[in-house]
Motif scaffolding. Structure first.
Motif, PDB file in Angstrom:
ATOM      1  N   GLN A   4      -6.618  -5.594  -1.067  1.00  0.00           N
ATOM      2  CA  GLN A   4      -6.457  -4.534  -0.064  1.00  0.00           C
ATOM      3  C   GLN A   4      -5.099  -4.632   0.624  1.00  0.00           C
ATOM      4  OE1 GLN A   4      -9.511  -4.450   2.930  1.00  0.00           O
ATOM      5  NE2 GLN A   4      -8.511  -2.825   4.114  1.00  0.00           N
ATOM      6  N   GLU A   5      -4.713  -5.841   0.985  1.00  0.00           N
ATOM      7  CA  GLU A   5      -3.424  -6.024   1.657  1.00  0.00           C
ATOM      8  C   GLU A   5      -2.277  -5.672   0.723  1.00  0.00           C
ATOM      9  OE1 GLU A   5      -0.936  -9.411   4.182  1.00  0.00           O
ATOM     10  OE2 GLU A   5      -2.874  -9.911   3.249  1.00  0.00           O
ATOM     11  N   GLU A   6      -2.416  -5.982  -0.534  1.00  0.00           N
ATOM     12  CA  GLU A   6      -1.371  -5.663  -1.504  1.00  0.00           C
ATOM     13  C   GLU A   6      -1.207  -4.137  -1.636  1.00  0.00           C
ATOM     14  OE1 GLU A   6      -0.115  -6.686  -6.128  1.00  0.00           O
ATOM     15  OE2 GLU A   6      -1.893  -7.607  -5.208  1.00  0.00           O
ATOM     16  N   ASP A  10       2.017  -1.885  -0.684  1.00  0.00           N
ATOM     17  CA  ASP A  10       2.593  -0.931  -1.631  1.00  0.00           C
ATOM     18  C   ASP A  10       2.741   0.445  -0.984  1.00  0.00           C
ATOM     19  OD1 ASP A  10       2.717  -2.887  -3.555  1.00  0.00           O
ATOM     20  OD2 ASP A  10       0.864  -2.262  -4.587  1.00  0.00           O
ATOM     21  N   THR A  11       1.725   0.835  -0.210  1.00  0.00           N
ATOM     22  CA  THR A  11       1.778   2.130   0.482  1.00  0.00           C
ATOM     23  C   THR A  11       2.913   2.160   1.498  1.00  0.00           C
ATOM     24  OG1 THR A  11      -0.614   2.437   0.231  1.00  0.00           O
ATOM     25  CG2 THR A  11       0.497   3.751   1.927  1.00  0.00           C
TER      26      THR A  11
END
Length: 238
Positions: A4-6, A10-11
């Motif tokens: 989720q953090e990745e 990316d967003t």
């Protein structure tokens, strides 16, 4: 790092890469165009000043760069102030620009820097009449492709009401400046209604030395009777 953090990172990077970079480009364009406006204003002041001095030396045309974001053109009794905003703006979705294919096909085209143009009385600055009024007469919008359009109540509104097909250029800028000067000279100072200024305190007279007791601005007063079509949208209530 979790999945989720990745994804969140990316967003964030995508937004920074696309949107933030685009805004930097818009801001850079606005600075570049504002500098071109300043060059054209100075040239116009020199040109008109040389011409009018041969006709009547009492009429003065002057250019002044106030700072990096402000420039002034004094034309006889009027002062045009050009101000570049430091931020980049997006339009509300109800704005007519969102109905154009230019913005529909590429939404980032709607982000703009803004150059405001205000009309003041030259005497308001000369005599430091801080209560005097100025009027916004044009907003010039510049996007990431250096396309532009203008919001204004002046006669140039019909020319530049939508994003231009070409990049803004010196020729466009000179046309805009000329039209704004014509509008400003034609836009006269009206006397306020007698009853609006018939009372003044001793303190006001002593503190302001009478020069700024009357708040002055173009189209000041003459509100007209209720229902009359003589009322000005931009007048003030005293």
């Amino acid at each position: 790092m979790s999945d989720q953090e990745e994804k969140q990172n990316d967003t964030i990077v995508k937004l920074l890469t696309e949107k933030s970079v685009m805004k930097q480009n818009v801001f850079a364009n606005t600075i570049s165009i504002f500098n071109l406006f300043k060059d054209c204003l100075k040239a116009k002041a020199d040109e008109l000043g040389n011409t009018i001095s041969k006709i009547d030396k009492r009429v003065h045309i002057n250019y002044k760069e106030v700072n990096l974001q402000d420039a002034q053109l004094k034309v006889a009794g009027d002062l045009l102030e050009f101000n570049m905003h430091s931020n980049v703006f997006e339009f509300e979705r109800s704005h007519p620009m969102f109905k154009t294919s230019y913005v529909k096909n590429t939404p980032f085209n709607s982000f703009c820097g803004i150059i405001h143009v205000y009309n003041f009385l030259a005497d308001s600055y000369k005599y430091n009449r801080s209560n005097d009024l100025g009027y916004l007469i044009a907003r010039i919008f510049i996007n990431r492709e250096k396309k532009f359009f203008i919001e204004t109540r002046t006669q140039i509104g019909y020319k530049y009401s939508s994003f231009s097909e070409d990049e803004i250029s010196k020729e466009y800028i000179n046309d805009i400046i000329n039209e704004l000067i014509i509008y400003t000279i034609s836009f006269d100072l009206y006397t306020p209604p007698f009853d609006a200024v018939r009372q003044v305190s001793v303190m006001e007279m002593q503190e302001k030395s009478s020069s700024s007791v009357l708040r002055t601005g173009k189209r000041l007063g003459y509100a007209g009777t209720e229902g009359s079509n003589t009322r000005f949208d931009d007048e003030i209530d005293l």
